[in-house]
Design an enzyme around this catalytic site. Structure first.
Site, mmCIF file in Angstrom:
data_model
loop_
_atom_site.group_PDB
_atom_site.id
_atom_site.type_symbol
_atom_site.label_atom_id
_atom_site.label_comp_id
_atom_site.label_asym_id
_atom_site.label_seq_id
_atom_site.Cartn_x
_atom_site.Cartn_y
_atom_site.Cartn_z
ATOM 1 N N CYS A 109 -12.905 17.583 -57.703
ATOM 2 C CA CYS A 109 -14.018 17.182 -56.842
ATOM 3 C C CYS A 109 -15.175 16.904 -57.780
ATOM 4 C CB CYS A 109 -14.360 18.287 -55.849
ATOM 5 S SG CYS A 109 -15.867 17.927 -54.922
ATOM 6 N N CYS A 112 -18.853 17.983 -56.081
ATOM 7 C CA CYS A 112 -19.222 19.393 -55.907
ATOM 8 C C CYS A 112 -18.036 20.249 -56.293
ATOM 9 C CB CYS A 112 -19.733 19.673 -54.489
ATOM 10 S SG CYS A 112 -18.794 18.922 -53.157
ATOM 11 N N SER A 113 -17.426 20.954 -55.340
ATOM 12 C CA SER A 113 -16.298 21.801 -55.715
ATOM 13 C C SER A 113 -15.325 21.960 -54.556
ATOM 14 C CB SER A 113 -16.805 23.164 -56.174
ATOM 15 O OG SER A 113 -17.699 23.684 -55.204
ATOM 16 N N CYS A 114 -15.093 20.865 -53.803
ATOM 17 C CA CYS A 114 -14.157 20.911 -52.682
ATOM 18 C C CYS A 114 -12.789 21.342 -53.188
ATOM 19 C CB CYS A 114 -14.058 19.542 -52.027
ATOM 20 S SG CYS A 114 -15.635 18.968 -51.397
#
Lengths: 206, 99, 99
Positions: A109, A112-114
């Site tokens: 991702c 962000c940090s999906c």
């Protein structure tokens, strides 16, 4: 994996010392005082978080390896397929991508940090790092090598940038020589990183 | 940050601390209530608005609680005055305990 | 909303860089790709980011790019690809014959 600190909402192993820890306490207490959230809501959400880990993803992968029909429905409609194993992943739009001798999948991702938290738990720090997020889309083969994964030049490396509402899980290839293993034994071979796509599943008969 | 120059990926991880899990839990709850009290996109926008040096200095969940607080103020869930009183109270509570 | 594109359609990502919170990564803006699938309909993150939670849903696609289209200096199998989720308003039809 599990920390004992989740037994009670205010059991905190270490006293807060930083500004942001104080801010967390302040926001939480205000939300509770104002009736926006309850202490129990928060406790339960943490408990829920602690109950999720890569062993759930591994269970899904092992079933797909032994049950071709399950695998097919998993690739077509992962949320429904996963439900048949008794796993509740909530409203998450999960997409399972299959590694084959022709294609190796890698998840990142960049914005962000999906992450497929419902099946893997919270992401490791490196997944959220600037290094991984910057480079996985541009030089995936070098990043894979840093994880010890050497993908042959003939294989297509396919990177999935989880930029919006979908979450991804890699279905790794079943390693050779595992025909005699039970589903549980297979699940034990499947580690988190192989379901992100940075490693492959290994098996060595001893 | 996709495609930017960056160094080797260090395979780092840590066990999440209790306060970090609380931050995460609050976001999950605030974004899934009906009607929503904030959106995940507000969280991200708040984080993106951090100047580069602040972004680098802060830890992952420090950025989150910073951004959650801002969104709750913006959406009228919490007022600045409430927050400042509460923050003072919490800080003095723990300072006294340590003595 | 009926999706404008179907699997297999050639598309190009718009080049703009408006202020705000954008979920279309910089690195694919202006690039040509192919619709891998229609991925459903979701609320627009660019509006959600400003606290507007009830704007209409918009179609989301998975678009497949060749790595060499995105990074002309890409090293590796020329088949290597990159799948990115992109909302419809960021896409326009591309002529598959022209590059």
């Amino acid at each position: 994996m599990k920390t004992s600190s989740t037994n009670e909402s205010d059991t905190n192993n270490t006293a807060p010392t930083t500004y942001y820890q104080f801010l967390e306490i302040s926001v939480r207490e205000l939300l509770i005082e104002k009736g926006v959230l309850s202490a129990e809501d928060i406790r339960n959400a943490v408990k829920e978080m602690d109950s999720r880990g890569p062993e759930l993803g591994a269970q899904v992968v092992a079933r797909a390896w032994v049950d071709p029909q399950f695998k097919q429905s998993l690739l077509q409609d992962a949320p429904s397929a996963v439900k048949t194993l008794g796993l509740d992943i909530g409203p998450v739009q999960l997409l399972v991508v299959e590694n084959t001798p022709e294609v190796h999948n890698l998840i990142v991702c960049t914005l962000c940090s999906c992450y497929p938290r419902s099946l893997l738990g919270l992401p490791p720090d490196w997944y959220k790092s600037r290094e991984y997020r910057s480079r996985a889309v541009r030089e995936p083969r070098s990043v894979l090598l840093e994880f010890g994964t050497d993908i042959s030049d003939e294989v297509e490396v396919r990177v999935h940038d989880s930029t919006a509402d979908l979450r991804y899980l890699v279905l790794p290839q079943r390693p050779a020589g595992t025909g005699h293993l039970t589903e549980d034994e297979l699940a034990a071979l499947v580690k988190r990183d192989s379901m992100i796509g940075v490693t492959e599943v290994c098996f060595s008969a001893i | 940050m996709g495609g930017l120059e960056a160094g080797h990926v260090k395979p780092t991880e840590h066990d999440y601390e209790f306060w970090e899990k609380n931050v995460d839990a609050m976001l999950v709850l605030l974004t899934s209530k009906s009607p929503k009290l904030m959106s995940v996109d507000q969280l991200r926008k708040g984080i993106e608005s951090l100047p580069p040096d602040a972004y680098e200095k802060m830890s992952y969940y420090e950025r989150w609680i910073f951004s959650i607080t801002q969104a709750l103020q913006y959406n009228g869930v919490l007022t600045t005055e409430e927050l400042s009183r509460k923050l003072e109270e919490v800080q003095s509570r723990y300072e006294t305990e340590e003595v | 909303m009926t999706p404008l594109f179907q699997t297999g359609n050639a598309v190009r990502v718009r080049k703009g860089s408006p202020p705000g919170h954008i979920r279309t990564p910089f690195y694919v803006r202006g690039c040509k790709g192919v619709i891998e699938r229609v991925a459903g309909e979701y609320r627009n993150p660019e509006e959600l980011a400003f606290g507007r939670f009830d704007t209409p849903v918009v179609p989301l696609y998975r678009v497949r790019f060749q790595q060499q289209e995105v990074w002309p200096d890409y090293q590796g199998n020329p088949q290597d690809s990159l799948d990115v989720e992109i909302f419809e308003f960021w896409l326009e039809p591309a002529n598959p014959e022209k590059t």
